[in-house]
Write a protein that holds these residues in place. Structure first.
Motif, PDB file in Angstrom:
ATOM      1  N   PRO A  27       0.716  -1.398  -0.286  1.00  0.00           N
ATOM      2  CA  PRO A  27       0.156  -0.070  -0.172  1.00  0.00           C
ATOM      3  C   PRO A  27       0.888   1.491  -0.656  1.00  0.00           C
ATOM      4  CG  PRO A  27      -0.117  -1.170   2.342  1.00  0.00           C
ATOM      5  CD  PRO A  27       0.799  -2.554   1.123  1.00  0.00           C
ATOM      6  N   ASP A  28      -0.197   2.630  -0.568  1.00  0.00           N
ATOM      7  CA  ASP A  28       1.656   2.707  -0.669  1.00  0.00           C
ATOM      8  C   ASP A  28       1.354   4.404   0.790  1.00  0.00           C
ATOM      9  OD1 ASP A  28       1.648   4.074  -3.407  1.00  0.00           O
ATOM     10  OD2 ASP A  28      -0.514   4.845  -3.309  1.00  0.00           O
ATOM     11  N   PRO A  29       2.579   4.390   1.323  1.00  0.00           N
ATOM     12  CA  PRO A  29       2.575   5.404   2.869  1.00  0.00           C
ATOM     13  C   PRO A  29       1.624   6.878   2.544  1.00  0.00           C
ATOM     14  CG  PRO A  29       4.871   5.437   0.731  1.00  0.00           C
ATOM     15  CD  PRO A  29       3.584   4.791   0.518  1.00  0.00           C
ATOM     16  N   ALA A  30       1.146   6.042   4.282  1.00  0.00           N
ATOM     17  CA  ALA A  30       0.720   7.401   4.166  1.00  0.00           C
ATOM     18  C   ALA A  30       1.354   8.997   4.147  1.00  0.00           C
ATOM     19  CB  ALA A  30      -0.195   7.364   5.478  1.00  0.00           C
ATOM     20  N   PRO A  31       0.656  10.025   3.559  1.00  0.00           N
ATOM     21  CA  PRO A  31       1.049  11.101   3.601  1.00  0.00           C
ATOM     22  C   PRO A  31       1.626  11.987   5.545  1.00  0.00           C
ATOM     23  CG  PRO A  31      -0.917  11.651   3.464  1.00  0.00           C
ATOM     24  CD  PRO A  31      -0.570   9.743   3.639  1.00  0.00           C
ATOM     25  N   PRO A  32       2.417  12.554   5.125  1.00  0.00           N
ATOM     26  CA  PRO A  32       2.964  13.166   6.470  1.00  0.00           C
ATOM     27  C   PRO A  32       2.471  13.742   7.075  1.00  0.00           C
ATOM     28  CG  PRO A  32       4.754  13.833   4.785  1.00  0.00           C
ATOM     29  CD  PRO A  32       3.614  12.465   4.193  1.00  0.00           C
ATOM     30  N   PRO A  33       2.414  14.135   8.503  1.00  0.00           N
ATOM     31  CA  PRO A  33       1.230  15.030   8.775  1.00  0.00           C
ATOM     32  C   PRO A  33       1.884  16.480   7.954  1.00  0.00           C
ATOM     33  CG  PRO A  33       1.733  13.905  10.515  1.00  0.00           C
ATOM     34  CD  PRO A  33       3.272  13.369   9.069  1.00  0.00           C
ATOM     35  N   VAL A  34       0.294  16.963   8.162  1.00  0.00           N
ATOM     36  CA  VAL A  34       0.649  18.576   7.426  1.00  0.00           C
ATOM     37  C   VAL A  34       0.707  19.411   8.923  1.00  0.00           C
ATOM     38  CG1 VAL A  34      -0.589  20.614   6.285  1.00  0.00           C
ATOM     39  CG2 VAL A  34      -1.487  18.417   5.637  1.00  0.00           C
ATOM     40  N   VAL A  35       1.559  20.401   8.431  1.00  0.00           N
ATOM     41  CA  VAL A  35       1.572  21.488   9.141  1.00  0.00           C
ATOM     42  C   VAL A  35       1.935  22.965   8.967  1.00  0.00           C
ATOM     43  CG1 VAL A  35       3.752  22.490  10.815  1.00  0.00           C
ATOM     44  CG2 VAL A  35       3.221  19.530  10.743  1.00  0.00           C
ATOM     45  N   ALA A  36       0.664  23.071   8.691  1.00  0.00           N
ATOM     46  CA  ALA A  36       0.706  24.312   8.222  1.00  0.00           C
ATOM     47  C   ALA A  36       1.042  25.845   8.663  1.00  0.00           C
ATOM     48  CB  ALA A  36      -1.124  23.995   7.107  1.00  0.00           C
ATOM     49  N   GLY A  37       0.724  27.058   8.060  1.00  0.00           N
ATOM     50  CA  GLY A  37       0.660  27.865   8.921  1.00  0.00           C
ATOM     51  C   GLY A  37       0.244  29.143   8.033  1.00  0.00           C
ATOM     52  N   TYR A  38      -0.405  30.602   8.448  1.00  0.00           N
ATOM     53  CA  TYR A  38      -1.146  31.102   7.405  1.00  0.00           C
ATOM     54  C   TYR A  38       0.107  32.316   7.515  1.00  0.00           C
ATOM     55  CZ  TYR A  38      -5.364  29.068   6.053  1.00  0.00           C
ATOM     56  OH  TYR A  38      -6.217  28.881   5.880  1.00  0.00           O
ATOM     57  N   PHE A  39       0.468  33.393   6.074  1.00  0.00           N
ATOM     58  CA  PHE A  39       1.256  34.083   6.366  1.00  0.00           C
ATOM     59  C   PHE A  39       0.440  35.813   5.922  1.00  0.00           C
ATOM     60  CE2 PHE A  39       3.675  37.710   4.005  1.00  0.00           C
ATOM     61  CZ  PHE A  39       4.857  37.919   5.014  1.00  0.00           C
ATOM     62  N   THR A  40       0.114  36.442   6.986  1.00  0.00           N
ATOM     63  CA  THR A  40      -0.877  37.262   6.514  1.00  0.00           C
ATOM     64  C   THR A  40       0.106  38.145   5.103  1.00  0.00           C
ATOM     65  OG1 THR A  40      -0.717  38.821   8.032  1.00  0.00           O
ATOM     66  CG2 THR A  40      -2.150  36.912   8.190  1.00  0.00           C
ATOM     67  N   GLU A  41      -1.003  39.349   4.798  1.00  0.00           N
ATOM     68  CA  GLU A  41      -0.053  40.732   3.588  1.00  0.00           C
ATOM     69  C   GLU A  41       0.092  41.123   4.305  1.00  0.00           C
ATOM     70  OE1 GLU A  41      -1.147  40.391  -1.033  1.00  0.00           O
ATOM     71  OE2 GLU A  41      -2.906  41.518   0.382  1.00  0.00           O
ATOM     72  N   TRP A  42      -0.997  41.314   5.558  1.00  0.00           N
ATOM     73  CA  TRP A  42      -0.795  42.877   5.770  1.00  0.00           C
ATOM     74  C   TRP A  42      -0.009  42.805   7.007  1.00  0.00           C
ATOM     75  CZ3 TRP A  42      -4.763  39.469   5.870  1.00  0.00           C
ATOM     76  CH2 TRP A  42      -5.233  39.211   7.143  1.00  0.00           C
ATOM     77  N   GLY A  43       1.267  41.567   7.773  1.00  0.00           N
ATOM     78  CA  GLY A  43       2.164  41.911   8.439  1.00  0.00           C
ATOM     79  C   GLY A  43       2.708  42.489   7.908  1.00  0.00           C
ATOM     80  N   VAL A  44       3.178  43.271   7.187  1.00  0.00           N
ATOM     81  CA  VAL A  44       4.706  43.097   6.577  1.00  0.00           C
ATOM     82  C   VAL A  44       4.565  44.983   6.918  1.00  0.00           C
ATOM     83  CG1 VAL A  44       5.090  41.688   4.715  1.00  0.00           C
ATOM     84  CG2 VAL A  44       3.805  43.714   3.960  1.00  0.00           C
ATOM     85  N   TYR A  45       3.433  45.019   7.827  1.00  0.00           N
ATOM     86  CA  TYR A  45       3.182  46.746   8.169  1.00  0.00           C
ATOM     87  C   TYR A  45       3.490  46.502   9.516  1.00  0.00           C
ATOM     88  CZ  TYR A  45       1.251  47.126   2.961  1.00  0.00           C
ATOM     89  OH  TYR A  45       1.767  47.133   1.811  1.00  0.00           O
ATOM     90  N   GLY A  46       1.969  46.827   9.952  1.00  0.00           N
ATOM     91  CA  GLY A  46       2.511  47.258  10.836  1.00  0.00           C
ATOM     92  C   GLY A  46       2.816  46.140  12.656  1.00  0.00           C
ATOM     93  N   ARG A  47       2.762  44.855  12.276  1.00  0.00           N
ATOM     94  CA  ARG A  47       3.607  43.861  12.558  1.00  0.00           C
ATOM     95  C   ARG A  47       5.130  44.011  12.337  1.00  0.00           C
ATOM     96  NH1 ARG A  47      -1.645  41.489  13.077  1.00  0.00           N
ATOM     97  NH2 ARG A  47      -2.081  40.916  15.275  1.00  0.00           N
ATOM     98  N   GLY A  48       5.496  44.296  11.026  1.00  0.00           N
ATOM     99  CA  GLY A  48       6.940  44.678  10.651  1.00  0.00           C
ATOM    100  C   GLY A  48       7.228  42.343  11.027  1.00  0.00           C
ATOM    101  N   TYR A  49       6.398  41.596  10.051  1.00  0.00           N
ATOM    102  CA  TYR A  49       6.936  40.268  10.400  1.00  0.00           C
ATOM    103  C   TYR A  49       6.854  40.048   9.097  1.00  0.00           C
ATOM    104  CZ  TYR A  49       6.167  35.489  11.292  1.00  0.00           C
ATOM    105  OH  TYR A  49       6.873  34.207  11.464  1.00  0.00           O
ATOM    106  N   GLN A  50       7.950  40.119   8.592  1.00  0.00           N
ATOM    107  CA  GLN A  50       8.677  40.097   7.293  1.00  0.00           C
ATOM    108  C   GLN A  50       8.589  38.532   6.281  1.00  0.00           C
ATOM    109  OE1 GLN A  50       8.597  42.798   5.348  1.00  0.00           O
ATOM    110  NE2 GLN A  50       8.645  44.246   7.116  1.00  0.00           N
ATOM    111  N   VAL A  51       8.721  37.936   5.475  1.00  0.00           N
ATOM    112  CA  VAL A  51       9.152  36.212   4.951  1.00  0.00           C
ATOM    113  C   VAL A  51      10.437  36.557   5.547  1.00  0.00           C
ATOM    114  CG1 VAL A  51       9.614  34.990   2.779  1.00  0.00           C
ATOM    115  CG2 VAL A  51       7.663  36.765   2.621  1.00  0.00           C
ATOM    116  N   LYS A  52      11.609  36.959   5.307  1.00  0.00           N
ATOM    117  CA  LYS A  52      12.976  36.381   6.009  1.00  0.00           C
ATOM    118  C   LYS A  52      12.501  36.221   7.785  1.00  0.00           C
ATOM    119  CE  LYS A  52      17.548  38.688   7.905  1.00  0.00           C
ATOM    120  NZ  LYS A  52      18.084  39.742   7.677  1.00  0.00           N
TER     121      LYS A  52
END
Length: 395
Positions: A27-52
Motif C-alpha cells: 500500500p502507498d505510504p500515508a502522507p506525512p502530517p500537515v503542518v501549515a501556517g498562514y502568512f498574512t499580507e498585511w503583517g509586513v506593515y504594523g507588525r513588521g513580520y516579513q518573509v525573512k
C-alpha cells in the motif's frame, strides 16, 4: 534417482524464478502530517513580520505548507489583494531572506519575491495562495454563480509570468457558504462543492486545493462539506474564536480542546467541531485542526476562573479583545488551564490562549483521531524562536 533429480531441478528453477520476479506492491505510504501556517499580507506593515522572519525563527524548516493570505475575490474572479505588499514593495537587504536587496528594475519584489527565495532555500515547502477571509468573503457569492469562470481566473493568476511556479495551489477561505459571517450568504449547500470541483478541473490533480471551514457546528450543517472534501486535499477547521468579548461579557477560553463544567456552549470545542465533520462524512485524513497564535481577552473581570463577569474587551494593539501570543506570554502569563487551553488573569484583564503545552495536547488529539494534521492562524503571533510552531510540528 532420475525422478528425484528432476524434482530438485524444478524446485531450483522455481526458486530462481521467484528471486527474479517483481515483489507484490504494498500500500502507498500515508502522507506525512500537515503542518501549515498562514502568512498574512498585511503583517509586513504594523507588525513588521516579513518573509525573512520565517527563516530566522526556524518556522520555514518546520512547516510543510505555507498559506499566503489573502488574495481577493473581485467580480467573481481571483485577484491580487495588496499589489504593493505582494509583489511591488522593494525589500532592503536587512529584510531579505538571502541578505540581498531587491534591484529597482526587478520584475518581482515584495513578499512574492521573498517567498521565491524562501522556497529555493526550503525546496520541500509547499506554498498556497489563500483567497477570501473574514472581510473578503463577499465575492464568493458571485464566484459561485460561475464556478468555471472563477476557477479559470485563479489558474491564470497562478500562471502569471511574474510569479509562475511560485504557488502550488489555492486555499478558499469563504466565511461562510450558505451561512452568516460578516454578511449572510444564500448560495446553497452545494456552492462550495461546485467551486472546488471547478478548481480541481482547472488546476489538475497535482495542485493543492484546500478550504477553511467553520468551527461552529451549526454552520457546518449549512453546506455540503463532505462533497467539498472530494475535491480538496484537506479542510482546515477554524477551531478558535468560539468565544470573545464581542460575543458576551463572561470569560471563556476561545479555543478549548474539550468541554468543561460551565462552558457556555457544549459544542464550542475542537473535539465537537472535528466530531461533526467526521459525522458529516469528511474523511479524517482530510481534516486539519486550527490553532490560534493569539489570545482573546476581557477587561473589568470579577474573578480569575472562567465564567467571571467582565465590562468589555481588553485592549489590543491591532484590535479590541485580541493580542498576539508573544505579547501575552510576557505581559500576562498563564494562571490556569481549562478545557485544554490556558488562561491568564493579570490585573483587571483575563485572556485565553494556547501555549506550547496546550498545543502538544491538540497535536496528540489529532494523532489519536488519525487527522491530516494542524495549521496555525497566524504565524506573526508566534515568538521570535517559533515556540508555538515548534510544538505544533513536534508530533
Amino acid at each position: 534417482m532420475r525422478v528425484r533429480s528432476a524434482f530438485l531441478s524444478l524446485v531450483l528453477l522455481s526458486s530462481l524464478a521467484s528471486c527474479g520476479s517483481e515483489p507484490e506492491p504494498g500500500p502507498d505510504p500515508a502522507p506525512p502530517p500537515v503542518v501549515a501556517g498562514y502568512f498574512t499580507e498585511w503583517g509586513v506593515y504594523g507588525r513588521g513580520y516579513q518573509v525573512k522572519n520565517l527563516q530566522t525563527s526556524g518556522a520555514a524548516g518546520r512547516l510543510t505548507h505555507l498559506k499566503y493570505a489573502f488574495g481577493e475575490v473581485a467580480g467573481g474572479r481571483c485577484a491580487v489583494g495588496d499589489d504593493w505588499a505582494a509583489h511591488r514593495k522593494p525589500i532592503a537587504a536587512a529584510d531579505s531572506v538571502d541578505g540581498v536587496a531587491d534591484q529597482p528594475a526587478a520584475t518581482l519584489r515584495g513578499s512574492f519575491g521573498q517567498l521565491r527565495k524562501l522556497k529555493a532555500a526550503h525546496p520541500r515547502l509547499r506554498l498556497i495562495w489563500s483567497f477570501g477571509g473574514w472581510t473578503g468573503s463577499a465575492g464568493f457569492a458571485e464566484a459561485a454563480r460561475d464556478p468555471a469562470g472563477f476557477a479559470e481566473s485563479c489558474r491564470a493568476l497562478l500562471a502569471d509570468s511574474r510569479w509562475a511556479g511560485l504557488f502550488d495551489g489555492i486555499d478558499i477561505d469563504w466565511e461562510y457558504p450558505n451561512a452568516c459571517g460578516l454578511a449572510c450568504d444564500r448560495s446553497g449547500p452545494d456552492a462550495l462543492t461546485r467551486l472546488l470541483g471547478a478548481l480541481r478541473s482547472a488546476l489538475g490533480p497535482q495542485a493543492l486545493i484546500s478550504t477553511a471551514v467553520p468551527g461552529d457546528v451549526t454552520k457546518l450543517r449549512a453546506a455540503d462539506y463532505a462533497g467539498a472534501s472530494r475535491y480538496a486535499n484537506w479542510l482546515g477547521a477554524m477551531t478558535y474564536d468560539y468565544f470573545g468579548a464581542g460575543k458576551g461579557l463572561r470569560t471563556a477560553p476561545h479555543s478549548a480542546l474539550s468541554a468543561y463544567p460551565g462552558i457556555p456552549r457544549e459544542t464550542a470545542t475542537t473535539e465537537a467541531t472535528v466530531g461533526e465533520l467526521l459525522r458529516l462524512g469528511v474523511p479524517a485524513e482530510k481534516v486539519l485542526v486550527g490553532v490560534g497564535f493569539y489570545g482573546r481577552g476581557w477587561t473589568g473581570v470579577s474573578g480569575a476562573a472562567p465564567g467571571a463577569t467582565a465590562t468589555g474587551p481588553a485592549p489590543g494593539r491591532f484590535g479590541k479583545g485580541i493580542e498576539d501570543y508573544h505579547v501575552l506570554a510576557a505581559r500576562c502569563p498563564p494562571t490556569g488551564t481549562v478545557g485544554g487551553q490556558a488562561y491568564a488573569r493579570c490585573g483587571g484583564q483575563w485572556w485565553s490562549y494556547d501555549t506550547p503545552e496546550t498545543i502538544a495536547a491538540k497535536v496528540a488529539y489529532a494523532r489519536s483521531r488519525s487527522l491530516g494534521g494542524l495549521f496555525a492562524w497566524e504565524l506573526a503571533g508566534d515568538t521570535p524562536d517559533a515556540a508555538l510552531l515548534t510544538a505544533l510540528a513536534a508530533g
